[in-house]
Structures are given as C-alpha cells and as structure tokens.
Scaffold this motif. Structure first.
Motif, PDB file in Angstrom:
ATOM      1  N   MET A  56       0.839  -1.211   0.000  1.00 13.15           N
ATOM      2  CA  MET A  56       0.000   0.000   0.000  1.00 13.15           C
ATOM      3  C   MET A  56       0.867   1.252   0.000  1.00 13.15           C
ATOM      4  N   SER A  59       2.240   2.008  -3.332  1.00  8.65           N
ATOM      5  CA  SER A  59       1.221   2.334  -4.335  1.00  8.65           C
ATOM      6  C   SER A  59       0.809   3.807  -4.288  1.00  8.65           C
ATOM      7  N   LYS A 100      -1.915  -6.626  -7.812  1.00 11.89           N
ATOM      8  CA  LYS A 100      -1.466  -6.823  -6.436  1.00 11.89           C
ATOM      9  C   LYS A 100      -0.474  -7.977  -6.395  1.00 11.89           C
TER      10      LYS A 100
END
Length: 257
Positions: A56, A59, A100
């Motif tokens: 995360m 990203s 992912k």
C-alpha cells in the motif's frame, strides 16, 4: 474441531479453510502440535500484514496519479549501469489498476528465485511492457548515462497503449510524450518502478549468463559483469572480451597493458 488429527488440522491451516472463530477455539487445545500450528499461522499472518502495508505504501505514487485522472501509469527502471561488462537494460511497464503482488520490491532486495517468479507474474498480468538492451559498444560511444536514458526511451516507446504518466527511478528524462516524475530510490517506493526493476534485472541477468557460456573465465554468471576480484584478476590475465566496456577505467588498463 479438537477431535481432528494434527495432520488434518495442518491441511486446513495450509489451505486457509479455518475461520478465526475456529482458530480461537483451537487455542484451548492443549496438544503441542496444535499450538505450534497456531504459532506458525500467526507468524505467517503477521508477515502478510506487513507485506500488505508495504504494498500500500508503494502504491502511493500510482494512486495519486489515478486520482489526477491518469489511466495508464508506467514505471521505468534500469539494470547494469555499474558493471564493467555487458549491456545496460531498461524496462517500462504499465500495471493494471487492481494489480497486487505482495512482496514486490526493489529487485536487488529479492532472491533470484523470487525475482524469476515475479518476472513471470508481472509479464503475465501487465497491460503492457517493454525491455530495451543497449550493448557495450554503444555505451562506449555515448557514455553510460546517455546509454541508460536511450534504453529508457526505447523501453517507453515499446508500450502500447501509451502511458499518460511515467514514474522513473531517479533519472530526469526529457522529450517524453506525457507527464513524469523522477523518484529517488523509486524501485523501493513505487510498485510500477519495482516491477520495471525486476523486468530489467532478470532480463539482464539472463543475458549475462549466456555471455558466461561464451567466456566462462570471468564469472559472468555470478558477478553479472561487476568488478569483483575474480573478474578483475581474469581481466588482467585473459584480456578484454567484446562485451567489456572499454571506456571504463579498469577495462582501459587491461586493454592497453
């Protein structure tokens, strides 16, 4: 649940078939084997949570670009700027918005086995990717920094669809067809750049292993052309190969010895 054998419970843990309430129930089971299964499960779960958090965090640049209306975001990185032999390789990749891959990171921080697996996953799921190889002769002609930029441009030009925004590891590229950001140590901060770093490094490593078959004395299959002691010693005793960068200082000394 407590009546089940440890072998059966292990299969249930490994398959992810146990719900949290079942695991809570098993914590009252006094069998050592069961408690060890729970410890292993909890350790794995913590590791996955850390990987999820890291993904995360990596990203953020992509999510910000999506929020600004960009649809196709490319990551760019290179491998092989520092070696004395072999090409410099750049890769560009556009990942799907929902991509992912937990554990994705700077290629240098991953094992060879993990890099090879991620290489396959990235190529399989990427919207588009490009890989450019600039050989040692061209590096000597225009210098390694210009060769790196040339490789990056060529990799970008292979992308289809074309990117709306480009994330680049540390290099400021001019003449791009869209907006861009140069991110210092971007291969550890952006999933797109990390993916590109894996495509570039695995591609280059495979080239160096092929070169090793032609010139085994230099240890290219392990040093990938970098100036290890073994490489330097053989450079001085065996001379320069066509794959060496003659503009690099240690190679120059070997060429004119």
């Amino acid at each position: 649940m407590e009546n089940r054998s440890i072998a059966v419970l292990k299969k249930l843990f490994d398959s992810g078939a146990l719900h949290e309430d079942c695991i809570t129930q098993l914590k009252t089971d006094d069998r050592k084997g069961v408690q060890q299964l729970i410890k292993t499960y909890e350790k794995k779960k913590r590791k996955e949570e850390i990987a999820e958090k890291k993904f995360m965090e990596m990203s953020i640049f992509e999510q910000r670009a999506y929020a600004n209306g960009y649809e196709y975001i490319a990551g760019i990185d290179e491998a092989g700027r520092g070696p004395l032999a072999g090409p410099v390789v750049a890769a560009a990749v556009i990942l799907p918005r929902d991509f992912k891959l937990l554990g994705l990171n700077d290629s240098k921080k991953l094992s060879e086995q993990t890099r090879n697996y991620f290489f396959h996953v990235i190529k399989e799921h990427a919207i588009s990717y490009g890989v450019s190889v600039i050989d040692s002769k061209k590096i000597d002609e225009i210098n390694i920094f210009e060769a790196t930029k040339l490789a990056m441009h060529e990799a970008i030009n292979q992308l289809n669809p074309k990117p709306n925004h480009i994330l680049i590891d540390a290099v400021n590229l001019k003449g791009l067809p869209c907006t861009s950001e140069a991110i210092t140590k971007g291969d550890g901060k952006s999933v797109s750049i990390a993916a590109a770093s894996i495509l570039a490094k695995v591609s280059r490593d495979r080239i160096m292993k092929k070169i090793h078959q032609e010139y085994p004395a230099y240890g290219f299959e392990s040093n990938m052309g970098y100036g290890t002691k073994h490489h330097l010693d053989n450079l001085m005793t065996s001379g320069v190969t066509p794959y060496h960068r003659k503009s690099f200082s240690p190679v120059q000394h070997a060429t004119y010895r």
